[in-house]
Design a protein around this motif. Structure first.
Motif, mmCIF file in Angstrom:
data_model
loop_
_atom_site.group_PDB
_atom_site.id
_atom_site.type_symbol
_atom_site.label_atom_id
_atom_site.label_comp_id
_atom_site.label_asym_id
_atom_site.label_seq_id
_atom_site.Cartn_x
_atom_site.Cartn_y
_atom_site.Cartn_z
ATOM 1 N N THR A 136 0.831 -1.211 0.000
ATOM 2 C CA THR A 136 0.000 0.000 0.000
ATOM 3 C C THR A 136 0.862 1.255 0.000
ATOM 4 N N CYS A 139 2.819 1.552 -3.810
ATOM 5 C CA CYS A 139 1.896 1.796 -4.920
ATOM 6 C C CYS A 139 1.382 3.238 -4.935
ATOM 7 N N LYS A 140 1.558 3.966 -3.826
ATOM 8 C CA LYS A 140 1.136 5.373 -3.770
ATOM 9 C C LYS A 140 2.222 6.327 -4.255
ATOM 10 N N THR A 278 -5.445 -5.602 -9.408
ATOM 11 C CA THR A 278 -5.160 -4.551 -8.432
ATOM 12 C C THR A 278 -5.541 -4.949 -7.015
ATOM 13 N N GLU A 283 -3.613 -2.476 -3.692
ATOM 14 C CA GLU A 283 -3.499 -1.090 -4.139
ATOM 15 C C GLU A 283 -4.706 -0.320 -3.617
ATOM 16 N N SER A 286 -4.499 4.181 -4.253
ATOM 17 C CA SER A 286 -3.220 4.483 -4.886
ATOM 18 C C SER A 286 -3.360 5.461 -6.051
ATOM 19 N N ARG A 289 -5.499 2.579 -10.001
ATOM 20 C CA ARG A 289 -6.541 1.671 -10.457
ATOM 21 C C ARG A 289 -7.218 2.230 -11.703
#
Length: 375
Positions: A136, A139-140, A278, A283, A286, A289
């Motif tokens: 998490t 993915c950001k 995803t 995710e 993020s 998507r």
């Protein structure tokens, strides 16, 4: 005292989180709703509604009974099996929080059946928590999170903070992914563990605060997961002075440890090259998507049933009505959409089918804040 009862507290927290998450998104698990189900295989016929209700009732009853039994192995198997069966009939049910809760249930089944030891159970739990926070976090690290998701998340603060303070906060988007990456690494390093746990608590409580009724329409499905993750992290890492990365390497000889390393560390990284969905890569918020937007004419709008008209946006500058599929899922299911191109296309085709106006229905897929026309 805590060490002796860790399994008990873990089981209770897990079942309560699972129960309240089910109740917060009950429409997600049956088909009496405006958003149609998307089966994993197109050949699967729709599940009869009466059977759907019976299976949901059995799952909820099993969760409640399991709360009062010391080793509810059979009930855990029922919960996992029936939930897995229902997921076959709707991909939207494969949400990251349910995926993690069912994984935890599976580890407890293994423990109760003496397939894994107490220490291996704790190691698997730590691997799962490590993998989720790491995924998490990294993915950001993208422009869309900075410019869209983060700005949406902090928007409620604009009404309570002065302009100068809010302008500073707007530029701090990088803090979130870096914090979420530091948390799992810090939890593995004894000297950093307390700092990481405090940061973990602050992160979850901030999310709950920002998405609370104080600032926006409450999104209740996120509450059990955010609260339970604090409890899980405390139970798995509290007084774990002897646990470190080397312990994971030692436990790697166990096949179940290898399985969860694959599911929670390897799979999310494989997603980066596009081979994993995803939701299975955690995710969450993020911005990476795929978001589907169905556009259609007034003729199509007039043929829609009332419950779908209720989630339709008014005409845009091009005189077209639109449905943002994530909004539809949130309003109808109180849950997010399984946002993959194949499911997004399914909903576009569904609108075209029920109105018999295929040539007047279009689909845009927005990813990384860039629009791509599909049909």
């Amino acid at each position: 005292m805590l060490e002796k009862n860790k399994i008990k507290y873990f089981k209770t927290t897990l079942l309560l989180a699972l129960l309240f998450t089910f109740l917060a998104s009950l429409k997600l698990w049956h088909s009496n709703r405006s958003l149609p189900t998307v089966a994993i295989y197109e050949a699967l016929p729709p599940l009869p509604l009466w059977l759907n209700y019976i299976l949901i009732a059995i799952i909820l009853l099993s969760i409640i009974i399991a709360l009062f039994i010391e080793k509810p192995t059979s009930f855990f198997i029922i919960i996992i099996s029936l939930s897995g069966f229902l997921i076959l009939f709707d991909l939207n049910r494969m949400q990251p929080h349910f995926y993690m809760f069912f994984s935890f249930l599976f580890t407890l089944v293994l423990y109760y059946k003496n397939k894994i030891s107490y220490n291996i159970l704790l190691t698997i739990g730590r691997i799962m928590i490590f993998g989720v926070y790491l995924a998490t976090g990294y993915c950001k690290l993208n422009e869309c999170f900075d410019n869209v998701i983060y700005q949406w998340l902090i928007l409620p603060l604009q009404s309570v903070l002065n302009e100068d303070v809010f302008s500073v906060i707007k530029k701090c988007s990088l803090i979130i992914p870096l914090s979420e990456i530091f948390i799992p690494i810090g939890l593995l390093i004894p000297r950093l563990r307390n700092i990481a746990f405090v940061l973990l608590c602050v992160t979850h409580l901030t999310v709950l605060f920002m998405l609370s009724p104080l600032f926006s329409k409450p999104y209740y499905i996120i509450y059990p997961w955010n609260i339970s993750m604090i409890v899980f992290s405390f139970l798995f890492f509290y007084k774990a002075e002897k646990f470190s990365i080397s312990c994971v390497m030692d436990a790697f000889r166990n096949n179940y440890v290898k399985l969860f390393v694959m599911l929670y560390i390897v799979v999310p990284f494989v997603h980066l090259v596009g081979y994993i969905d995803t939701n299975l890569a955690f995710e969450v918020y993020s911005g990476k998507r795929e978001y589907g937007i169905v556009l259609f004419s007034e003729n199509v709008y007039n043929k829609l049933p009332p419950d779908i008209k209720a989630v339709t946006r008014p005409k845009n500058v091009f005189q077209q009505y639109s449905i943002f599929l994530d909004e539809w899922a949130n309003k109808d299911l109180h849950s997010s959409l399984y946002s993959e191109k194949r499911t997004i296309k399914f909903y576009k085709n569904y609108i075209a089918k029920i109105t018999n106006c295929k040539s007047e229905v279009y689909l845009y897929v927005r990813k990384n804040n860039v629009d791509e026309i599909v049909y």
